[in-house]
Design a protein around this motif. Structure first.
Motif, mmCIF file in Angstrom:
data_model
loop_
_atom_site.group_PDB
_atom_site.id
_atom_site.type_symbol
_atom_site.label_atom_id
_atom_site.label_comp_id
_atom_site.label_asym_id
_atom_site.label_seq_id
_atom_site.Cartn_x
_atom_site.Cartn_y
_atom_site.Cartn_z
ATOM 1 N N HIS A 186 0.839 -1.204 0.000
ATOM 2 C CA HIS A 186 0.000 0.000 0.000
ATOM 3 C C HIS A 186 0.875 1.255 0.000
ATOM 4 C CE1 HIS A 186 -3.283 2.729 0.905
ATOM 5 N NE2 HIS A 186 -2.537 3.223 1.881
ATOM 6 N N GLN A 187 1.889 1.260 0.831
ATOM 7 C CA GLN A 187 2.778 2.424 0.899
ATOM 8 C C GLN A 187 3.475 2.655 -0.442
ATOM 9 O OE1 GLN A 187 3.416 4.697 3.430
ATOM 10 N NE2 GLN A 187 1.600 3.759 4.332
ATOM 11 N N ARG A 188 3.952 1.582 -1.056
ATOM 12 C CA ARG A 188 4.687 1.723 -2.320
ATOM 13 C C ARG A 188 3.785 2.160 -3.465
ATOM 14 N NH1 ARG A 188 8.394 -3.117 -3.860
ATOM 15 N NH2 ARG A 188 9.073 -1.550 -5.347
ATOM 16 N N ILE A 189 2.625 1.523 -3.601
ATOM 17 C CA ILE A 189 1.781 1.769 -4.772
ATOM 18 C C ILE A 189 0.837 2.950 -4.563
ATOM 19 C CG2 ILE A 189 -0.020 0.786 -6.247
ATOM 20 C CD1 ILE A 189 1.299 -1.940 -5.859
ATOM 21 N N GLN A 190 0.152 2.970 -3.438
ATOM 22 C CA GLN A 190 -0.901 3.972 -3.230
ATOM 23 C C GLN A 190 -0.360 5.303 -2.696
ATOM 24 O OE1 GLN A 190 -3.863 3.113 -4.326
ATOM 25 N NE2 GLN A 190 -3.322 0.976 -4.610
ATOM 26 N N VAL A 191 0.598 5.252 -1.782
ATOM 27 C CA VAL A 191 1.062 6.472 -1.127
ATOM 28 C C VAL A 191 2.210 7.113 -1.891
ATOM 29 C CG1 VAL A 191 2.042 7.418 1.004
ATOM 30 C CG2 VAL A 191 0.276 5.639 1.122
ATOM 31 N N ARG B 289 -4.087 -2.631 -6.129
ATOM 32 C CA ARG B 289 -4.822 -1.860 -7.134
ATOM 33 C C ARG B 289 -3.971 -0.701 -7.626
ATOM 34 N NH1 ARG B 289 -10.741 -1.224 -4.318
ATOM 35 N NH2 ARG B 289 -11.309 -3.404 -4.485
ATOM 36 N N ILE B 290 -4.054 -0.484 -8.905
ATOM 37 C CA ILE B 290 -3.324 0.624 -9.498
ATOM 38 C C ILE B 290 -4.156 1.886 -9.287
ATOM 39 C CG2 ILE B 290 -2.424 1.600 -11.640
ATOM 40 C CD1 ILE B 290 -2.113 -1.310 -12.612
ATOM 41 N N PRO B 291 -3.541 2.928 -8.692
ATOM 42 C CA PRO B 291 -4.311 4.154 -8.453
ATOM 43 C C PRO B 291 -4.667 4.832 -9.768
ATOM 44 C CG PRO B 291 -2.030 4.451 -7.781
ATOM 45 C CD PRO B 291 -2.186 3.026 -8.208
ATOM 46 N N LYS B 292 -5.815 5.462 -9.766
ATOM 47 C CA LYS B 292 -6.232 6.201 -10.961
ATOM 48 C C LYS B 292 -5.344 7.428 -11.094
ATOM 49 C CE LYS B 292 -10.966 4.709 -10.956
ATOM 50 N NZ LYS B 292 -11.074 3.706 -11.893
ATOM 51 N N ASP B 293 -4.937 7.695 -12.303
ATOM 52 C CA ASP B 293 -4.075 8.836 -12.572
ATOM 53 C C ASP B 293 -4.916 10.111 -12.539
ATOM 54 O OD1 ASP B 293 -2.001 10.460 -13.275
ATOM 55 O OD2 ASP B 293 -1.789 9.716 -15.326
ATOM 56 N N PRO B 294 -4.585 11.068 -11.645
ATOM 57 C CA PRO B 294 -5.394 12.287 -11.571
ATOM 58 C C PRO B 294 -5.283 13.144 -12.822
ATOM 59 C CG PRO B 294 -3.479 12.435 -10.108
ATOM 60 C CD PRO B 294 -3.508 11.053 -10.684
ATOM 61 N N ASP B 295 -4.235 12.936 -13.632
ATOM 62 C CA ASP B 295 -4.074 13.737 -14.852
ATOM 63 C C ASP B 295 -4.962 13.255 -15.997
ATOM 64 O OD1 ASP B 295 -2.161 15.200 -13.522
ATOM 65 O OD2 ASP B 295 -0.493 13.955 -14.258
#
Length: 173
Positions: free
Chosen positions: A83-88, A164-170
């Protein structure tokens, strides 16, 4: 769009988004509950079958509890790290490692649900004779193993979610 307002291949009233190519659906909580219920049936049936055959049902050792607790701790640590690596920190993770972690999470949730049910079935089988020390110890050990198995399920689901891959805000829809 097909006539009637639905896309081809989708049933009317189906509001679920189709999965993106190469994606994996989250583990169904209903499926986990069904696996646990099946496990209860297996646990109760196993004890009754052994005792009907004149045998003595197996008892759980402290080593079993320690091993399950250690597995749960490892899964919780892996979930937190992932979680820290992928999400944060939004670090890129090698795809083979991410798939490995995802499958470990899913498998842990499934096996944990089955063992939760089996251990609960063991506890229920010995509950009727809880007045004597032998069955009381079996109920306590099986109940503790069931609780720790729920922790394995929880940790597995958290690990799956951390992948889960976070959604790209861009990105714009």
């Amino acid at each position: 769009m097909a006539p009637g307002g639905t896309e081809p291949g989708r049933a009317p009233g189906d509001k679920q988004e189709p999965p993106h190519p190469g994606s994996v659906r989250p583990t169904s909580r209903r499926l986990l509950v069904a696996i646990a219920v099946l496990g209860v049936a297996v646990g109760v049936t196993l004890v009754k079958a052994i005792e009907a055959g004149g045998g003595v049902a197996p008892s759980l050792s402290w080593l079993t509890l320690v091993a399950w607790a250690f597995l749960a701790a490892l899964l919780f640590a892996a979930a937190r790290n992932t979680h820290q690596r992928i999400q944060v920190r939004h670090e890129r993770v090698e795809s083979s490692r991410a798939v490995f972690l995802l499958m470990i999470g899913k498998a842990s949730a499934f096996v944990g649900a089955l063992c939760t049910g089996v251990y609960t079935g063991f506890a229920l089988s010995f509950l009727q004779a809880v007045g004597s020390s032998g069955p009381r110890n079996r109920v306590i050990m099986a109940g503790a193993a069931a609780v720790i198995s729920v922790l394995v399920v929880t940790a597995g689901l958290l690990l799956e979610r951390a992948c889960r891959i976070p959604k790209d805000p861009d990105e714009t829809p």
